[in-house]
Design a protein around this motif. Structure first.
Motif, short mmCIF file in Angstrom:
data_model
loop_
_atom_site.label_atom_id
_atom_site.label_comp_id
_atom_site.label_asym_id
_atom_site.label_seq_id
_atom_site.Cartn_x
_atom_site.Cartn_y
_atom_site.Cartn_z
N SER A 94 -2.39 12.40 -18.15
CA SER A 94 -3.33 11.35 -17.75
C SER A 94 -4.15 10.84 -18.92
CB SER A 94 -4.26 11.87 -16.65
OG SER A 94 -3.54 12.12 -15.46
N MET A 95 -4.24 11.67 -19.98
CA MET A 95 -4.95 11.23 -21.17
C MET A 95 -4.24 10.04 -21.82
SD MET A 95 -6.22 13.77 -24.17
CE MET A 95 -6.57 14.97 -22.90
N LEU A 96 -2.91 10.01 -21.70
CA LEU A 96 -2.15 8.87 -22.22
C LEU A 96 -2.50 7.61 -21.44
CD1 LEU A 96 1.35 10.58 -22.62
CD2 LEU A 96 -0.32 10.12 -24.42
N VAL A 97 -2.64 7.75 -20.13
CA VAL A 97 -3.01 6.61 -19.30
C VAL A 97 -4.43 6.16 -19.64
CG1 VAL A 97 -3.33 5.79 -16.94
CG2 VAL A 97 -1.46 7.35 -17.47
N ASP A 98 -5.34 7.11 -19.86
CA ASP A 98 -6.71 6.76 -20.24
C ASP A 98 -6.72 6.00 -21.56
OD1 ASP A 98 -7.60 8.04 -17.99
OD2 ASP A 98 -8.13 9.91 -19.02
N ALA A 99 -5.88 6.43 -22.50
CA ALA A 99 -5.82 5.74 -23.79
C ALA A 99 -5.30 4.32 -23.63
CB ALA A 99 -4.93 6.52 -24.75
N LEU A 100 -4.29 4.16 -22.78
CA LEU A 100 -3.78 2.82 -22.52
C LEU A 100 -4.84 1.97 -21.84
CD1 LEU A 100 -1.46 0.80 -22.57
CD2 LEU A 100 -0.65 1.77 -20.39
N GLY A 101 -5.57 2.57 -20.90
CA GLY A 101 -6.66 1.83 -20.26
C GLY A 101 -7.71 1.39 -21.27
N LEU A 102 -7.98 2.24 -22.27
CA LEU A 102 -8.97 1.89 -23.29
C LEU A 102 -8.53 0.66 -24.07
CD1 LEU A 102 -11.59 2.94 -24.73
CD2 LEU A 102 -10.07 3.98 -26.41
N VAL A 103 -7.27 0.61 -24.45
CA VAL A 103 -6.78 -0.52 -25.25
C VAL A 103 -6.65 -1.78 -24.41
CG1 VAL A 103 -4.26 -0.45 -25.02
CG2 VAL A 103 -5.27 -0.90 -27.24
N LEU A 104 -6.70 -1.63 -23.07
CA LEU A 104 -6.64 -2.78 -22.18
C LEU A 104 -8.03 -3.25 -21.75
CD1 LEU A 104 -3.63 -1.76 -19.91
CD2 LEU A 104 -3.64 -3.44 -21.75
N CYS B 236 -13.89 14.85 -35.01
CA CYS B 236 -13.52 13.56 -35.60
C CYS B 236 -14.66 12.55 -35.40
CB CYS B 236 -12.23 13.01 -34.99
SG CYS B 236 -10.81 14.10 -35.24
N GLU B 237 -14.70 11.56 -36.26
CA GLU B 237 -15.76 10.56 -36.20
C GLU B 237 -15.39 9.34 -35.38
OE1 GLU B 237 -18.88 10.86 -37.23
OE2 GLU B 237 -18.28 12.93 -37.64
N ARG B 238 -14.09 9.14 -35.18
CA ARG B 238 -13.69 7.98 -34.39
C ARG B 238 -12.31 8.20 -33.80
NH1 ARG B 238 -11.91 2.82 -38.12
NH2 ARG B 238 -9.91 3.66 -38.84
N ALA B 239 -12.03 7.47 -32.73
CA ALA B 239 -10.70 7.47 -32.11
C ALA B 239 -10.14 6.05 -32.16
CB ALA B 239 -10.79 7.94 -30.65
N GLU B 240 -8.81 5.97 -32.20
CA GLU B 240 -8.17 4.66 -32.32
C GLU B 240 -6.91 4.64 -31.46
OE1 GLU B 240 -5.93 2.05 -35.78
OE2 GLU B 240 -7.75 3.19 -36.30
N VAL B 241 -6.75 3.57 -30.71
CA VAL B 241 -5.56 3.37 -29.88
C VAL B 241 -5.00 1.99 -30.19
CG1 VAL B 241 -4.59 3.33 -27.56
CG2 VAL B 241 -6.55 4.81 -28.06
N SER B 242 -3.69 1.93 -30.47
CA SER B 242 -3.01 0.67 -30.72
C SER B 242 -1.83 0.55 -29.77
CB SER B 242 -2.51 0.58 -32.17
OG SER B 242 -3.58 0.68 -33.09
N ARG C 15 -7.92 -0.77 -30.44
CA ARG C 15 -9.28 -0.44 -30.00
C ARG C 15 -9.76 0.76 -30.80
NH1 ARG C 15 -11.80 -0.59 -24.80
NH2 ARG C 15 -14.07 -0.48 -25.20
N VAL C 16 -10.97 0.65 -31.32
CA VAL C 16 -11.57 1.72 -32.13
C VAL C 16 -12.91 2.07 -31.52
CG1 VAL C 16 -12.37 2.39 -34.41
CG2 VAL C 16 -10.41 0.85 -34.20
N ARG D 3 -17.50 10.72 -25.87
CA ARG D 3 -16.89 12.00 -25.49
C ARG D 3 -15.37 11.94 -25.52
NH1 ARG D 3 -14.85 11.84 -20.46
NH2 ARG D 3 -15.54 10.15 -19.05
N GLN D 4 -14.78 10.73 -25.56
CA GLN D 4 -13.34 10.61 -25.61
C GLN D 4 -12.78 10.90 -26.99
OE1 GLN D 4 -13.43 6.51 -24.11
NE2 GLN D 4 -12.26 7.16 -22.32
N ILE D 5 -13.65 10.95 -28.00
CA ILE D 5 -13.20 11.19 -29.37
C ILE D 5 -12.88 12.68 -29.54
CG2 ILE D 5 -13.84 11.03 -31.80
CD1 ILE D 5 -15.75 8.77 -31.01
N ARG D 6 -11.79 12.95 -30.22
CA ARG D 6 -11.36 14.34 -30.45
C ARG D 6 -12.45 15.12 -31.18
NH1 ARG D 6 -6.69 17.43 -30.84
NH2 ARG D 6 -6.53 18.79 -32.65
N HIS D 7 -12.64 16.36 -30.78
CA HIS D 7 -13.68 17.22 -31.37
C HIS D 7 -13.46 17.32 -32.88
CE1 HIS D 7 -16.63 20.37 -31.75
NE2 HIS D 7 -15.73 21.14 -32.36
#
Length: 557
Positions: free
Chosen positions: A36-46, A59-65, A95-96, A53-57
């Motif tokens: 479901s994390m993959l679906v959440d990531a897709l939702g983020l980019v949409l 790390c300073e940032r998360a990125e989905v392309s 999305r960053v 809290r979605q950023i990996r422990h």
């Protein structure tokens, strides 16, 4: 169609890349692996809301392309045009999100707002199981599906055109009615303006001509004196004039030419210069003779220029445009000669436009009522097969508030669903169960696949609470839908996974210091092993592998 998904430092995912194609793709794996994390990531980019809290422990940032092929997404081109972007078939959305809470979005490298990204996301993918991207929950999407089911496209265009004509006629009539009371005073003002402008009688280009004449008259003394002085210097009788000097030089050069014939060209040049000089002097004399020292004419020109400038100030236009203003006032007065008759004509046109709209909208409403019955029956039958015995769909047509109708007709469409016998039908958006909502959506989409506008459909929790024969039916419905749409499905059911065209496995591993989620595309051998795991749990036997092989063979057949 979603072609590519890359996720970095999102949740438990440090780096995942998926290449996706058409058809049905399933994602399977142990509970908690991160599907479901993959679906959440897709939702983020949409366009979903981002949270730190979605950023990996660590790390300073998360990125989905995500990459999309827009060849079959015509509506996305309209979105590109609204944003002032060049559209082609390849779309890269990125999305960053940063630890301090900032979020940025990019489409093909161009920054866009979250609102714009969400509008684009609604065109690119539907995520079922999360309300944010379910286009079927929107009343407008429900109406479009019903119209697509009933094949109302041509009639809809006629209704939209009739509504536009009606509203235009209403606006014109309202403007006329609002101005009718003041029309008498307006006509009197127009008559006064017309009389004044006709008395002035401005001509096109007149002001420029007068200004040029004024310059000549105002400087006539200076111009005449200057011309006369030039003539004296160029062609006077004394020996200092330019003509006398050139003539003397010509005579001397002629004597020298007798000694040196090569001087002939120079002698001819001097002769030509004398001719040109005489012609120039003649022109200056003619111009000087034509200068009119006329103070009375100068006064007339100045008065005319002042009159034109004053009229321009009075009517708040450039003086050069006074002739056009005269024509406009005459035309307006002609148009307003009989405002009562014009109002009557507009009222008749308004009633005719309203009646035409009412006729077409009424026909559309009757056809919708017929289509609603057929759609509800077909979807209700599909719900029985998808593990919802006694479930039914009700398609309601509700009148629009007000009397102005809309470009899409006189009613709004609402889907209501009862998932079990004896339960009241509730609006589709009020269902809390993701699994039930996904299966209802699947039933609707299986019936209305030709009318779906969003090419990529993502299902999460679609198989919650089902198994056995119903699970296989769910899988077949998904596969049928994938014939015309790209379908991604997270599933725990081997019956669904066996029917996929593509199979991705999600796994979670831990090194003791960090936990990560990984995704891998499975070949046939790996698919057999994964299906056997889904069938038999921890104990994978030869029998479960054989069963998995059989399921794949039956799906391929």
């Amino acid at each position: 169609m979603l072609t590519y998904l890359q996720i970095r430092d999102f949740g438990l995912i440090d780096r995942v890349e998926l290449e996706l194609g058409p058809g049905l793709t399933v994602l399977t794996g142990e509970t908690g692996a991160g599907k479901s994390m993959l679906v959440d990531a897709l939702g983020l980019v949409l366009g979903d809301r981002a949270e730190p809290r979605q950023i990996r422990h660590g790390c300073e940032r998360a990125e989905v392309s995500a990459g999309f092929d827009l060849a079959a997404v015509a509506a996305a081109r309209d979105w590109y045009a609204e944003q002032g972007l060049d559209a082609d078939d390849d779309c890269l959305v990125r999305r960053v999100i940063a630890r301090e809470g900032r979020s940025r979005a990019f489409v093909n490298g161009t920054p866009v707002t979250l609102q714009a990204l969400k509008a684009l996301g609604d065109l690119l993918a539907d995520i079922h199981g999360q309300h944010e991207h379910q286009s079927l929950l929107r009343p407008e999407a429900q109406r479009r599906l019903l119209d697509a089911w009933g094949r109302h496209e041509a009639l809809l265009q006629q209704v939209a055109a009739a509504h536009a004509a009606w509203q235009a006629a209403a606006s014109e009539h309202a403007e006329c009615s609002a101005g009718l009371a003041a029309s008498s005073e307006r006509r009197e003002l127009l008559r006064y303006q017309l009389h004044e402008l006709e008395a002035l009688a401005p001509r096109p280009g007149e002001l420029a001509e007068l200004e040029e004449e004024h310059r000549r008259l105002a400087h006539a003394d200076e111009l005449l004196a200057g011309l006369q002085a030039l003539v004296l210097r160029l062609y006077a009788a004394d020996e200092d004039s330019l003509h006398d000097l050139l003539a003397r030089a010509g005579r001397e050069l002629a004597e020298l030419q007798a000694l040196d014939p090569a001087l002939a060209p120079a002698a001819r040049t001097l002769d030509e210069s004398l001719i040109l000089l005489r012609e120039g002097v003649d022109t200056l004399r003619e111009r000087a003779d034509g200068i009119d020292l006329d103070p009375a004419r100068l006064a007339q020109v100045e008065q005319r220029i002042a009159a034109l400038l004053e009229a321009g100030r009075k009517y708040r236009v450039a003086p050069e445009t006074l002739p056009e203003l005269l024509a406009q006032v005459a035309q307006q007065l002609g148009d307003d000669d009989d405002p009562d008759a014009r109002s009557a004509r507009l009222a008749a046109a308004l009633e005719q436009a309203r009646a035409r709209y009412a006729e077409l909208a009424g026909e559309l409403g009757r056809r919708r009522a017929q289509a609603a019955s057929g759609l509800a029956e077909a979807v209700s039958a599909g719900m029985q097969q998808l593990g919802m015995p006694g479930g039914r769909l009700v398609v309601e047509l509700l009148p629009l508030a007000g009397t102005a109708g809309s470009a899409a007709g006189d009613e709004r469409v609402q889907y209501l669903v009862a998932s079990n016998p004896g339960q009241p039908a509730l609006p589709l958006a009020q269902f809390a169960s993701g699994g039930e909502l996904s299966r209802i959506s699947l039933a609707i989409q299986s019936v209305t696949a030709a009318g779906l506008e969003v090419v990529t459909q993502v299902y999460d929790e679609v198989d919650v609470g089902v198994g056995g024969r119903v699970a296989e039916i769910v899988g077949r419905r998904l596969r049928e839908l994938a014939a015309s749409r790209q379908v991604l499905c997270i599933t725990h059911l081997p019956q669904v996974a066996a029917l996929a065209h593509h199979h991705q496995q999600v796994t979670k591993s831990s090194s003791g210091q960090a936990t990560r989620t990984e995704v891998a595309a499975l070949d046939r051998s790996a698919r057999v092993q994964e299906l056997a795991r889904m069938l038999g749990g921890l104990q994978i036997t030869a029998q479960t592998r054989a069963h998995a092989e059989e399921m794949l063979e039956l799906a391929a057949g």
